[in-house]
Design a protein around this motif. Structure first.
Motif, PDB file in Angstrom:
ATOM      1  N   LEU A   1      -0.715   5.788   7.437  1.00  0.00           N
ATOM      2  CA  LEU A   1       0.122   6.986   7.587  1.00  0.00           C
ATOM      3  C   LEU A   1      -0.224   7.651   8.909  1.00  0.00           C
ATOM      4  O   LEU A   1      -1.388   7.981   9.164  1.00  0.00           O
ATOM      5  CB  LEU A   1      -0.129   7.945   6.428  1.00  0.00           C
TER       6      LEU A   1
ATOM      7  N   VAL B   1       5.035   5.366   8.803  1.00  0.00           N
ATOM      8  CA  VAL B   1       4.131   4.424   8.150  1.00  0.00           C
ATOM      9  C   VAL B   1       4.159   3.082   8.869  1.00  0.00           C
ATOM     10  O   VAL B   1       5.222   2.579   9.231  1.00  0.00           O
ATOM     11  CB  VAL B   1       4.526   4.224   6.670  1.00  0.00           C
TER      12      VAL B   1
ATOM     13  N   THR C   1       2.609  -0.949   8.479  1.00  0.00           N
ATOM     14  CA  THR C   1       1.990  -1.863   7.516  1.00  0.00           C
ATOM     15  C   THR C   1       1.633  -3.199   8.165  1.00  0.00           C
ATOM     16  O   THR C   1       2.257  -3.616   9.132  1.00  0.00           O
ATOM     17  CB  THR C   1       2.933  -2.135   6.321  1.00  0.00           C
TER      18      THR C   1
ATOM     19  N   SER D   1       7.029  -4.170   5.427  1.00  0.00           N
ATOM     20  CA  SER D   1       7.837  -3.038   4.956  1.00  0.00           C
ATOM     21  C   SER D   1       9.159  -2.949   5.698  1.00  0.00           C
ATOM     22  O   SER D   1       9.806  -1.900   5.709  1.00  0.00           O
ATOM     23  CB  SER D   1       7.062  -1.730   5.141  1.00  0.00           C
TER      24      SER D   1
ATOM     25  N   LEU E   1      10.785   4.923   6.354  1.00  0.00           N
ATOM     26  CA  LEU E   1       9.370   5.207   6.616  1.00  0.00           C
ATOM     27  C   LEU E   1       9.123   5.712   8.038  1.00  0.00           C
ATOM     28  O   LEU E   1       7.984   5.783   8.474  1.00  0.00           O
ATOM     29  CB  LEU E   1       8.532   3.949   6.365  1.00  0.00           C
TER      30      LEU E   1
ATOM     31  N   VAL F   1       6.882  11.150   5.588  1.00  0.00           N
ATOM     32  CA  VAL F   1       5.927  10.712   4.571  1.00  0.00           C
ATOM     33  C   VAL F   1       4.649  11.558   4.678  1.00  0.00           C
ATOM     34  O   VAL F   1       4.142  11.786   5.781  1.00  0.00           O
ATOM     35  CB  VAL F   1       5.576   9.216   4.737  1.00  0.00           C
TER      36      VAL F   1
ATOM     37  N   ARG G   1       2.124  11.181   1.888  1.00  0.00           N
ATOM     38  CA  ARG G   1       1.107  10.553   1.052  1.00  0.00           C
ATOM     39  C   ARG G   1       1.555   9.141   0.681  1.00  0.00           C
ATOM     40  O   ARG G   1       2.755   8.888   0.524  1.00  0.00           O
ATOM     41  CB  ARG G   1       0.872  11.375  -0.219  1.00  0.00           C
ATOM     42  N   ILE G   2       0.588   8.230   0.544  1.00  0.00           N
ATOM     43  CA  ILE G   2       0.890   6.852   0.141  1.00  0.00           C
ATOM     44  C   ILE G   2       0.024   6.485  -1.051  1.00  0.00           C
ATOM     45  O   ILE G   2      -1.173   6.756  -1.068  1.00  0.00           O
ATOM     46  CB  ILE G   2       0.619   5.851   1.291  1.00  0.00           C
TER      47      ILE G   2
ATOM     48  N   LYS H   1      -0.875   3.132  -3.833  1.00  0.00           N
ATOM     49  CA  LYS H   1      -0.844   1.663  -3.811  1.00  0.00           C
ATOM     50  C   LYS H   1      -1.322   1.104  -5.133  1.00  0.00           C
ATOM     51  O   LYS H   1      -2.002   1.770  -5.917  1.00  0.00           O
ATOM     52  CB  LYS H   1      -1.734   1.131  -2.678  1.00  0.00           C
TER      53      LYS H   1
ATOM     54  N   ALA I   1       5.435   5.408  -1.035  1.00  0.00           N
ATOM     55  CA  ALA I   1       5.256   6.508  -0.093  1.00  0.00           C
ATOM     56  C   ALA I   1       5.999   7.741  -0.599  1.00  0.00           C
ATOM     57  O   ALA I   1       7.192   7.667  -0.920  1.00  0.00           O
ATOM     58  CB  ALA I   1       5.778   6.110   1.285  1.00  0.00           C
TER      59      ALA I   1
ATOM     60  N   LYS J   1       7.571  11.293   0.170  1.00  0.00           N
ATOM     61  CA  LYS J   1       8.074  12.038   1.324  1.00  0.00           C
ATOM     62  C   LYS J   1       8.082  13.532   1.015  1.00  0.00           C
ATOM     63  O   LYS J   1       7.995  13.952  -0.148  1.00  0.00           O
ATOM     64  CB  LYS J   1       9.467  11.539   1.698  1.00  0.00           C
TER      65      LYS J   1
END
Length: 564
Positions: free
Chosen positions: A120, A126, A128, A138, A145, A149, A151-152, A154, A161, A163
């Motif tokens: 992030l 974002v 990846t 992604s 993305l 955003v 917070r992510i 997993k 993600a 938003k």
């Protein structure tokens, strides 16, 4: 100066954490079988299996001003103070970020799935990388993305993600097209659970892993927080009650303790169990009994005054108000702290990795406990030394690795060329490798003699001189070996017998000839395979298995610090 070095031993191995008085360990992250610790000065020290990220030598110069580290199953990603990212470990698991390196600027946080990373950035975008099927690709949602955003989340093979407008963007194995606005997302291994703006819950992913919450949907109102085990969820409501769903064996069924789950203030989760702290400091557990769901052995200690609970993949550690620590669950991942219990006092906090606990005291002592487990391609090499049983023709037609079996196991298809060493021979091989790690020529010659590699009438001083010279010049070494300083000119010019002059003293016993053949074969079919390096990485663990005590481990730690 060493402020404190604490060691935890079990029958099968040990884990160690080092701390300088002016350079204390701040945090520790783990892959499947490697560790990365951030020191107080922002540098990083790594140890464990080189295949899983323990070898950070190629990026050592870049590992400064590090503020945080995340880990996939086989790679690490470190965020530096300037917002750039350094990665190392398996390329497949995200250790190679070269494809996106120019985008990894102003990074504020990183999340890791099983084999991929998601970073992030400060602008809300974002980036990846890693294995595509685990969220490393992604591209299908890249437009979404690019901004917004904050917070992510997993799980094993996916990312979600969140938003700023409350929408959720998902990619990887588990995706959702449901339309909702959320404030938080939790994840089990194979499913997600989101708390909506209305304090309800939306779930997606594998139904048996908590992706289907319809059976408790009516009870999921006024949700404060959600915790997740590997295949289940536990929702804490504002009234202090708890609602669970998912795999019953993983904590999805809390009916046995439901009458106790009142006035709950916090819930922690191991791999297959949950532990809830009540307002009065009592702890209530449920789920897999072996992974902490059964805390009856320490029930009295958990009746009151617990201020925090942390969890590894199969065990719990409770910190009490008096600074003591209570552990339970699977012994191999921290459930047994008896080896260091006398050091677990005045503890300020406990940090849990996947495989070990690290406790930090108010006076900056660092205490760690767990079992350092075996995994990866080195199994065949370590199995040879551990059991003495091996195949002299180890190619894929004769051997296989079953990585689905807990802890992994070797499968022998052909016993026609199988061979077995005596305990003395297996121990001798281990001692030779130990001497190479330690640069101890005398011990190396002694071990070779015990293996029957030296003839009667051998000039041991001459052989020792050649071995010492090979150590000093680096002709014989392991990656685990370290040297404190460069050799002086006098040492470099020191005379030693020529290698050709001592070869007449050597002989090769039949059993070791088969070992030599097996090693040569593995070098032919392996990738960057070095028998000594693979086994050297596990020497302390194997030594402890064979009866080495605290004096051996303390000696090894002392040597490590001297060489550092």
């Amino acid at each position: 100066m060493i402020a404190e070095v604490s060691i935890a031993c079990t029958r099968s191995g040990y884990a160690e954490v080092h701390s300088h008085s002016d350079d204390a360990v701040q945090s520790v992250q783990t892959t499947c079988d490697a560790f990365a610790a951030i020191r107080g000065d922002g540098s990083v020290v790594t140890w464990g299996s080189e295949l899983d990220g323990a070898d950070s030598s190629l990026v050592t110069a870049q590992l400064n001003t590090v503020v945080s580290i995340q880990a996939t199953d086989c790679a690490f990603a470190a965020i530096r103070g300037d917002g750039t990212v350094v990665t190392w470990g398996s390329e497949l698991g995200g250790g190679d970020s070269s494809r996106v390196q120019d985008q990894l600027k102003n990074v504020v946080a990183i999340q890791a799935s099983e084999l991929a990373f998601a970073a992030l950035l400060a602008d809300g975008s974002v980036v990846t990388w890693g294995f595509y099927a685990n969220g490393g690709d992604s591209s299908s949602v890249q437009e979404q993305l690019k901004h917004g955003v904050y917070r992510i989340q997993k799980n094993k093979e996916s990312f979600a993600a969140i938003k700023r407008d409350g929408t959720v963007v998902t990619w990887g194995g588990q995706k959702t097209s449901l339309d909702f606005r959320c404030i938080a997302v939790a994840a089990s291994w194979w499913a997600f659970a989101a708390i909506t703006e209305e304090r309800r819950v939306v779930t997606w992913g594998e139904a048996a892993a908590g992706g289907d919450s319809t059976s408790v949907e009516d009870r999921l109102r006024d949700v404060l927080a959600i915790s997740a085990s590997e295949r289940a969820f536990a929702a804490l409501l504002f009234n202090g009650s708890v609602v669970t769903w998912g795999d019953a064996d993983n904590g999805g069924d809390s009916s046995a303790v439901q009458d106790q789950l009142k006035h709950v203030r916090h819930i922690s989760a191991s791999g297959d169990a949950f532990a809830a702290i009540l307002e009065n400091g009592k702890v209530v557990t449920w789920g897999d009994p072996l992974e902490g769901g059964d805390s009856s052995a320490v029930r009295e200690q958990l009746k009151s005054h617990v201020r925090d609970v942390q969890a590894t993949c199969g065990a719990f550690a409770a910190i009490k108000e008096d600074g003591s620590v209570v552990t339970w669950g699977e012994e191999s991942v921290g459930g047994d702290s008896s080896a260091v219990q006398d050091q677990l006092y005045s503890i300020e906090k406990v940090q849990a990795g996947r495989l070990l606990f690290v406790a930090v005291s108010f006076d900056s002592r660092v205490v760690a406990w767990s079992l350092w487990t075996l995994c990866g391609p080195a199994r065949g090499s370590v199995f040879l030394v551990r059991s003495g049983f091996f195949n002299t023709d180890p190619h894929p037609g004769n051997l296989a690795v079953d990585d689905k079996y807990p802890g992994g196991r070797l499968i022998f298809y052909d016993f026609g060329q199988a061979c077995e060493l005596t305990d003395g021979q297996a121990d001798g091989i281990l001692q030779v490798i130990q001497s190479i790690v330690d640069f101890e020529a005398k011990d190396c010659v002694k071990a070779m003699d015990s293996l029957g590699c030296l003839k009667e009438g051998t000039d041991f001083k001459a052989v020792e001189g050649v071995v010492q010279k090979n150590f000093e010049t680096g002709k014989v070494k392991s990656k685990r070996s370290k040297r404190k300083r460069e050799l002086t000119e006098e040492e470099q010019q020191k005379k030693a017998p020529k290698q050709s002059e001592v070869m007449k003293y050597f002989q090769l016993p039949p059993a070791l000839a088969f070992v030599s053949r097996a090693i040569t074969q593995m070098q032919g079919v392996g990738v960057d395979y070095e028998f000594i390096d693979f086994v050297a990485d596990k020497v302390p663990e194997l030594q402890v298995e064979r009866g080495a005590g605290i004096s051996y481990i303390a000696g090894q730690l002392f040597k490590n610090w001297v060489r550092a």
